[in-house]
Design an enzyme around this catalytic site. Structure first.
Site, PDB file in Angstrom:
ATOM      1  N   GLY A  68     -39.802  11.806  -0.152  1.00 59.40           N
ATOM      2  CA  GLY A  68     -39.101  10.876   0.735  1.00 59.40           C
ATOM      3  C   GLY A  68     -39.933   9.632   1.032  1.00 59.40           C
ATOM      4  N   ASP A  94     -33.378  18.666  10.389  1.00 51.70           N
ATOM      5  CA  ASP A  94     -32.930  17.321  10.045  1.00 51.70           C
ATOM      6  C   ASP A  94     -34.012  16.364  10.523  1.00 51.70           C
ATOM      7  OD1 ASP A  94     -30.725  16.065   8.647  1.00 51.70           O
ATOM      8  OD2 ASP A  94     -30.472  14.879  10.464  1.00 51.70           O
ATOM      9  N   HIS A 113     -39.213  20.555  -1.309  1.00 54.34           N
ATOM     10  CA  HIS A 113     -40.413  20.070  -0.604  1.00 54.34           C
ATOM     11  C   HIS A 113     -40.467  20.636   0.812  1.00 54.34           C
ATOM     12  CE1 HIS A 113     -41.499  17.155  -3.704  1.00 54.34           C
ATOM     13  NE2 HIS A 113     -40.211  16.873  -3.785  1.00 54.34           N
ATOM     14  N   ASN A 170     -33.850  21.402  -0.152  1.00 54.66           N
ATOM     15  CA  ASN A 170     -34.989  20.527  -0.429  1.00 54.66           C
ATOM     16  C   ASN A 170     -36.233  21.392  -0.685  1.00 54.66           C
ATOM     17  OD1 ASN A 170     -37.291  18.886  -0.104  1.00 54.66           O
ATOM     18  ND2 ASN A 170     -36.121  17.405   1.108  1.00 54.66           N
ATOM     19  N   HIS A 209     -44.517  15.892  11.885  1.00 52.44           N
ATOM     20  CA  HIS A 209     -43.275  16.144  12.615  1.00 52.44           C
ATOM     21  C   HIS A 209     -42.720  17.551  12.351  1.00 52.44           C
ATOM     22  CE1 HIS A 209     -43.005  14.309   8.729  1.00 52.44           C
ATOM     23  NE2 HIS A 209     -41.752  14.646   8.569  1.00 52.44           N
ATOM     24  N   ARG A 210     -42.598  17.894  11.061  1.00 49.81           N
ATOM     25  CA  ARG A 210     -42.000  19.201  10.732  1.00 49.81           C
ATOM     26  C   ARG A 210     -42.925  20.335  11.147  1.00 49.81           C
ATOM     27  NH1 ARG A 210     -40.866  17.874   6.236  1.00 49.81           N
ATOM     28  NH2 ARG A 210     -38.781  17.145   6.716  1.00 49.81           N
TER      29      ARG A 210
HETATM   30  P1  IMP Z   1     -33.055  15.139   5.734  1.00 52.68           P
HETATM   31  O1  IMP Z   1     -33.755  15.768   6.880  1.00 52.68           O
HETATM   32  O2  IMP Z   1     -33.142  16.041   4.525  1.00 52.68           O
HETATM   33  O3  IMP Z   1     -31.675  14.679   6.039  1.00 52.68           O
HETATM   34  O4  IMP Z   1     -33.923  13.873   5.323  1.00 52.68           O
HETATM   35  C1  IMP Z   1     -33.566  12.551   5.641  1.00 52.68           C
HETATM   36  C2  IMP Z   1     -34.384  11.587   4.830  1.00 52.68           C
HETATM   37  O5  IMP Z   1     -35.721  11.570   5.286  1.00 52.68           O
HETATM   38  C3  IMP Z   1     -34.452  11.862   3.325  1.00 52.68           C
HETATM   39  O6  IMP Z   1     -34.472  10.622   2.652  1.00 52.68           O
HETATM   40  C4  IMP Z   1     -35.763  12.575   3.163  1.00 52.68           C
HETATM   41  O7  IMP Z   1     -36.322  12.355   1.875  1.00 52.68           O
HETATM   42  C5  IMP Z   1     -36.594  11.918   4.229  1.00 52.68           C
HETATM   43  N1  IMP Z   1     -37.567  12.869   4.771  1.00 52.68           N
HETATM   44  C6  IMP Z   1     -37.308  14.034   5.419  1.00 52.68           C
HETATM   45  N2  IMP Z   1     -38.446  14.632   5.748  1.00 52.68           N
HETATM   46  C7  IMP Z   1     -39.446  13.828   5.314  1.00 52.68           C
HETATM   47  C8  IMP Z   1     -40.863  13.939   5.339  1.00 52.68           C
HETATM   48  O8  IMP Z   1     -41.453  14.908   5.834  1.00 52.68           O
HETATM   49  N3  IMP Z   1     -41.539  12.925   4.784  1.00 52.68           N
HETATM   50  C9  IMP Z   1     -40.951  11.836   4.221  1.00 52.68           C
HETATM   51  N4  IMP Z   1     -39.629  11.690   4.151  1.00 52.68           N
HETATM   52  C10 IMP Z   1     -38.882  12.697   4.693  1.00 52.68           C
END
Ligand code: IMP
Length: 193
Positions: A150, A68, A11, A9, A177-178
């Protein structure tokens, strides 16, 4: 210290790179020659983060970390949570995910939600650690803003009038969060190195 961030990802990479700073050399999956999709079949954020990091460690033998993230909506009992990416189906379509979320929430006045990130780190010897970060807020009535990715355009963090897609990345990283999970991770790495 060289670390691989186990994500495809772009982003997430753009968010995490400035947070790690100069002291750590961040390698991407492409840079280590990992072109396959990482497995993500767990039913918790912790399990998925660890599964992604472990895959890279087992196949490439280098220190790596994975994140995640889930969007947890109170009135939906924490959904979509660990299933956030595929909420509207296997295509992992962010636009469709947002439309489904807004439709589910339409009858509910309570739109409280939080993002939660879990980071799993595996050092070169295979020892593992986890870090996490959350940010609370609510889901807006409609998407706003063009930044982020997202669910960012429908998440308004507490204390702000803008969504994450309207706020500068530096602000999202500071309160998000991140960013919080990475800050804990960096503190750990700094103490350890
Ligand atoms: P994953 O952590 O890549 O599995 O993300 C799970 C889902 O949450 C995906 O649809 C991402 O686009 C969304 N997502 C993950 N991080 C963010 C964020 O920081 N902002 C908004 N959506 C997020």
């Amino acid at each position: 210290m060289t670390l691989c961030f186990a994500t495809n990802n772009a982003h997430k990479l753009a968010e995490v790179r400035p947070l790690l700073g100069e002291r750590f050399n961040l390698e991407t999956l492409a840079e280590i020659g990992c072109t396959e999709e990482l497995p993500e079949t767990g039913d918790t954020l912790d399990a998925n983060a660890l599964q992604k990091a472990r895959y890279v460690w087992e196949h490439f033998g280098i220190a790596c970390f994975a994140d995640d993230t889930g969007l947890e909506v109170t009135v939906l009992g924490g959904a979509p949570g660990v299933y956030s990416a595929r909420y509207a189906g296997p295509a992992r379509d962010s636009g469709a995910n947002i439309q489904k979320l807004l439709a589910e929430l339409a009858p509910h006045p309570n739109r409280a939600a939080q993002f939660r990130t879990v980071i799993a780190f595996i050092d070169a010897n295979g020892q593992t650690w986890q870090f996490s970060g959350t940010v609370t807020g609510h889901i807006t009535e409609a998407p706003r803003g063009t930044g982020g990715f997202g669910y960012d355009s429908v998440f308004q963090p507490d204390g702000f009038t803008e969504t994450f897609a309207e706020l500068p990345l530096a602000v999202k990283n500071q309160i998000g969060h991140r960013g919080k999970a990475v800050a804990d991770f960096v503190q750990f790495l700094t103490q350890r190195c």
